[in-house]
Design a protein around this motif. Structure first.
Motif, PDB file in Angstrom:
ATOM      1  N   TYR A   1       0.970  -1.533   0.022  1.00  0.00           N
ATOM      2  CA  TYR A   1       0.066  -0.076   0.034  1.00  0.00           C
ATOM      3  C   TYR A   1       1.088   1.161   0.118  1.00  0.00           C
ATOM      4  CZ  TYR A   1       1.252   0.046   4.970  1.00  0.00           C
ATOM      5  OH  TYR A   1       1.860   0.366   6.086  1.00  0.00           O
ATOM      6  N   HIS A   2       0.291   2.407  -0.464  1.00  0.00           N
ATOM      7  CA  HIS A   2       1.007   3.669  -0.398  1.00  0.00           C
ATOM      8  C   HIS A   2       0.812   4.152   1.075  1.00  0.00           C
ATOM      9  CE1 HIS A   2       1.317   3.807  -4.766  1.00  0.00           C
ATOM     10  NE2 HIS A   2       0.323   3.280  -4.779  1.00  0.00           N
ATOM     11  N   LEU A   3       1.790   4.448   1.676  1.00  0.00           N
ATOM     12  CA  LEU A   3       1.837   5.204   3.069  1.00  0.00           C
ATOM     13  C   LEU A   3       1.427   6.489   3.100  1.00  0.00           C
ATOM     14  CD1 LEU A   3       4.155   2.596   3.188  1.00  0.00           C
ATOM     15  CD2 LEU A   3       5.207   4.019   4.641  1.00  0.00           C
ATOM     16  N   THR A   4       0.714   6.809   3.945  1.00  0.00           N
ATOM     17  CA  THR A   4      -0.079   8.043   4.428  1.00  0.00           C
ATOM     18  C   THR A   4       0.178   8.233   5.777  1.00  0.00           C
ATOM     19  OG1 THR A   4      -2.115   7.052   5.081  1.00  0.00           O
ATOM     20  CG2 THR A   4      -1.636   7.677   2.558  1.00  0.00           C
ATOM     21  N   GLU A   5      -0.611   9.366   6.406  1.00  0.00           N
ATOM     22  CA  GLU A   5      -0.367   9.769   7.656  1.00  0.00           C
ATOM     23  C   GLU A   5      -1.082   8.728   8.703  1.00  0.00           C
ATOM     24  OE1 GLU A   5       1.324  12.901   8.899  1.00  0.00           O
ATOM     25  OE2 GLU A   5       2.125  12.033   7.080  1.00  0.00           O
ATOM     26  N   ARG A   6      -2.215   7.824   8.170  1.00  0.00           N
ATOM     27  CA  ARG A   6      -2.826   6.845   8.807  1.00  0.00           C
ATOM     28  C   ARG A   6      -2.268   5.567   8.757  1.00  0.00           C
ATOM     29  NH1 ARG A   6      -8.505   6.234   7.240  1.00  0.00           N
ATOM     30  NH2 ARG A   6      -8.718   5.200   9.355  1.00  0.00           N
ATOM     31  N   THR A   7      -1.903   4.910   9.915  1.00  0.00           N
ATOM     32  CA  THR A   7      -1.167   3.816  10.096  1.00  0.00           C
ATOM     33  C   THR A   7      -1.938   2.704   9.111  1.00  0.00           C
ATOM     34  OG1 THR A   7      -0.371   4.391  12.206  1.00  0.00           O
ATOM     35  CG2 THR A   7       0.029   2.284  11.439  1.00  0.00           C
ATOM     36  N   ASP A   8      -1.393   1.950   8.286  1.00  0.00           N
ATOM     37  CA  ASP A   8      -1.773   1.134   7.536  1.00  0.00           C
ATOM     38  C   ASP A   8      -2.995   1.216   6.744  1.00  0.00           C
ATOM     39  OD1 ASP A   8       0.332  -0.445   8.655  1.00  0.00           O
ATOM     40  OD2 ASP A   8      -0.983  -1.323  10.033  1.00  0.00           O
ATOM     41  N   ALA A   9      -3.299   2.264   6.610  1.00  0.00           N
ATOM     42  CA  ALA A   9      -4.741   2.855   5.928  1.00  0.00           C
ATOM     43  C   ALA A   9      -4.321   3.462   4.344  1.00  0.00           C
ATOM     44  CB  ALA A   9      -5.277   3.828   6.850  1.00  0.00           C
ATOM     45  N   GLY A  10      -3.404   3.322   3.884  1.00  0.00           N
ATOM     46  CA  GLY A  10      -3.135   4.018   2.597  1.00  0.00           C
ATOM     47  C   GLY A  10      -3.750   3.231   1.375  1.00  0.00           C
ATOM     48  N   PRO A  11      -4.061   3.786   0.139  1.00  0.00           N
ATOM     49  CA  PRO A  11      -4.556   3.041  -0.832  1.00  0.00           C
ATOM     50  C   PRO A  11      -3.789   1.848  -1.209  1.00  0.00           C
ATOM     51  CG  PRO A  11      -3.599   5.101  -1.545  1.00  0.00           C
ATOM     52  CD  PRO A  11      -3.707   5.285  -0.140  1.00  0.00           C
ATOM     53  N   LEU A  12      -4.383   0.770  -1.706  1.00  0.00           N
ATOM     54  CA  LEU A  12      -3.588  -0.532  -2.050  1.00  0.00           C
ATOM     55  C   LEU A  12      -3.277  -0.243  -3.611  1.00  0.00           C
ATOM     56  CD1 LEU A  12      -6.484  -3.051  -0.488  1.00  0.00           C
ATOM     57  CD2 LEU A  12      -4.369  -2.340   0.489  1.00  0.00           C
ATOM     58  N   ALA A  13      -1.767  -1.138  -3.700  1.00  0.00           N
ATOM     59  CA  ALA A  13      -1.118  -1.308  -4.984  1.00  0.00           C
ATOM     60  C   ALA A  13      -1.085  -2.624  -5.176  1.00  0.00           C
ATOM     61  CB  ALA A  13       0.359  -0.430  -4.564  1.00  0.00           C
ATOM     62  N   ALA A  14      -1.223  -3.615  -4.501  1.00  0.00           N
ATOM     63  CA  ALA A  14      -1.335  -4.901  -4.810  1.00  0.00           C
ATOM     64  C   ALA A  14      -1.578  -5.746  -3.627  1.00  0.00           C
ATOM     65  CB  ALA A  14       0.151  -5.350  -5.306  1.00  0.00           C
ATOM     66  N   GLN A  15      -2.487  -6.756  -3.771  1.00  0.00           N
ATOM     67  CA  GLN A  15      -2.815  -7.691  -2.525  1.00  0.00           C
ATOM     68  C   GLN A  15      -3.295  -9.037  -3.026  1.00  0.00           C
ATOM     69  OE1 GLN A  15      -6.837  -6.955  -0.777  1.00  0.00           O
ATOM     70  NE2 GLN A  15      -5.665  -6.071   0.720  1.00  0.00           N
ATOM     71  N   GLU A  16      -2.760 -10.007  -2.451  1.00  0.00           N
ATOM     72  CA  GLU A  16      -3.058 -11.255  -2.652  1.00  0.00           C
ATOM     73  C   GLU A  16      -3.353 -12.151  -1.176  1.00  0.00           C
ATOM     74  OE1 GLU A  16      -0.234 -14.775  -4.397  1.00  0.00           O
ATOM     75  OE2 GLU A  16      -0.187 -12.951  -5.308  1.00  0.00           O
ATOM     76  N   HIS A  17      -4.238 -12.871  -1.424  1.00  0.00           N
ATOM     77  CA  HIS A  17      -4.680 -13.984  -0.414  1.00  0.00           C
ATOM     78  C   HIS A  17      -3.966 -15.254  -0.498  1.00  0.00           C
ATOM     79  CE1 HIS A  17      -7.359 -16.138  -3.078  1.00  0.00           C
ATOM     80  NE2 HIS A  17      -7.520 -17.216  -2.126  1.00  0.00           N
ATOM     81  N   LEU A  18      -4.001 -16.037   0.674  1.00  0.00           N
ATOM     82  CA  LEU A  18      -3.458 -17.295   0.909  1.00  0.00           C
ATOM     83  C   LEU A  18      -4.238 -18.002   1.997  1.00  0.00           C
ATOM     84  CD1 LEU A  18      -1.442 -17.298   3.720  1.00  0.00           C
ATOM     85  CD2 LEU A  18       0.209 -16.208   1.819  1.00  0.00           C
ATOM     86  N   PHE A  19      -4.170 -19.407   1.971  1.00  0.00           N
ATOM     87  CA  PHE A  19      -4.944 -20.089   3.198  1.00  0.00           C
ATOM     88  C   PHE A  19      -3.824 -20.194   4.207  1.00  0.00           C
ATOM     89  CE2 PHE A  19      -7.229 -21.484  -0.561  1.00  0.00           C
ATOM     90  CZ  PHE A  19      -8.538 -21.016  -0.177  1.00  0.00           C
ATOM     91  N   VAL A  20      -4.385 -20.237   5.341  1.00  0.00           N
ATOM     92  CA  VAL A  20      -3.471 -20.493   6.788  1.00  0.00           C
ATOM     93  C   VAL A  20      -3.377 -22.100   7.050  1.00  0.00           C
ATOM     94  CG1 VAL A  20      -3.226 -20.113   9.245  1.00  0.00           C
ATOM     95  CG2 VAL A  20      -4.348 -18.311   7.574  1.00  0.00           C
TER      96      VAL A  20
END
Length: 231
Positions: free
Chosen positions: A133-152
């Motif tokens: 994600y793109h960093l902003t002033e809000r922790t872990d809340a910036g817009p996403l650039a890439a994301q992928e899921h996986l099973f635990v």
């Protein structure tokens, strides 16, 4: 691309080496002064792994506790946060001409916070993933650039899930986003705040945000949960 990396430990080194392998240049690094649990500054074996990696390569290093805009050299295209617990404020982020991105080991906006993997295990999640994600002033809340899921996998611990699944995914996703940015492809997908969850750190102090404290109207920030979400 000229890249400044802020991070720590084996993951930051893996990211740095992967970026070099792709033809990018690491022009500076910020990392903790010492490894967790170590106290001997005079012994290089006690240094954080990213610091130790940067030293023989003549890559300028800054203690992440002291990282400010002045430490980012001219000509930086991208700042990459790779397992970084240093807050990158707006003045610091502005030193990157293209983007400042970071990796978070969850499917943001779920499990915001520095202990995302431990909460994933504690909550018994069957599915998790990683987000760049793109960093902003809000922790872990910036817009996403890439994301992928996986099973635990059954029987996973926070350590095994990170080492075997989420860290390799993080390296791959960060490389993908840097490659996209190098080609002029910028992805910014806003996080869905209705789905957001935030869990406190289980065994660490709140994130220190020095630049945020310096902004008008925020002099009373004291490391509380409010401060972590202030803009």
């Amino acid at each position: 691309m000229n890249i400044y990396i802020s991070g720590q430990g084996a993951f930051a080194v893996q990211v740095a080496e992967a970026l070099l392998d792709e033809g990018h240049k690491i022009v500076g690094a910020a990392a903790p002064r010492l490894r967790k649990g170590r106290s001997d500054e005079s012994n290089a074996m006690s240094w954080d792994r990213l610091r130790s990696w940067a030293f023989p390569r003549d890559i300028p290093w800054t203690d992440s506790a002291e990282l400010r805009a002045m430490h980012i050299p001219d000509g930086v295209d991208i700042i990459v946060a790779a397992h970084s617990h240093a807050f990158l404020g707006r003045y610091t982020r502005a030193r990157a001409s293209v983007a400042t991105i970071g990796y978070h080991p969850s499917l943001l906006p779920l499990h915001r916070g520095r202990d995302a993997i431990r909460w994933t295990i504690r909550d018994g999640d069957k599915v998790t993933g990683g987000s760049v994600y793109h960093l902003t002033e809000r922790t872990d809340a910036g817009p996403l650039a890439a994301q992928e899921h996986l099973f635990v996998p059954p029987g996973s611990t926070a350590q095994s899930l990170w080492r075997e699944r989420l860290a390799p995914l993080g390296v791959r996703l960060l490389l993908k986003v840097v490659a996209d940015l190098a080609e002029g492809k910028r992805i910014e997908v806003p996080q869905d705040e209705k789905m957001a969850t935030w869990e406190p750190a289980m065994s660490a102090q709140p994130l220190f945000k020095p630049e945020l404290i310096a902004l008008p109207g925020t002099a009373s920030v004291d490391g509380s949960r409010w401060a972590l979400h202030a803009q």
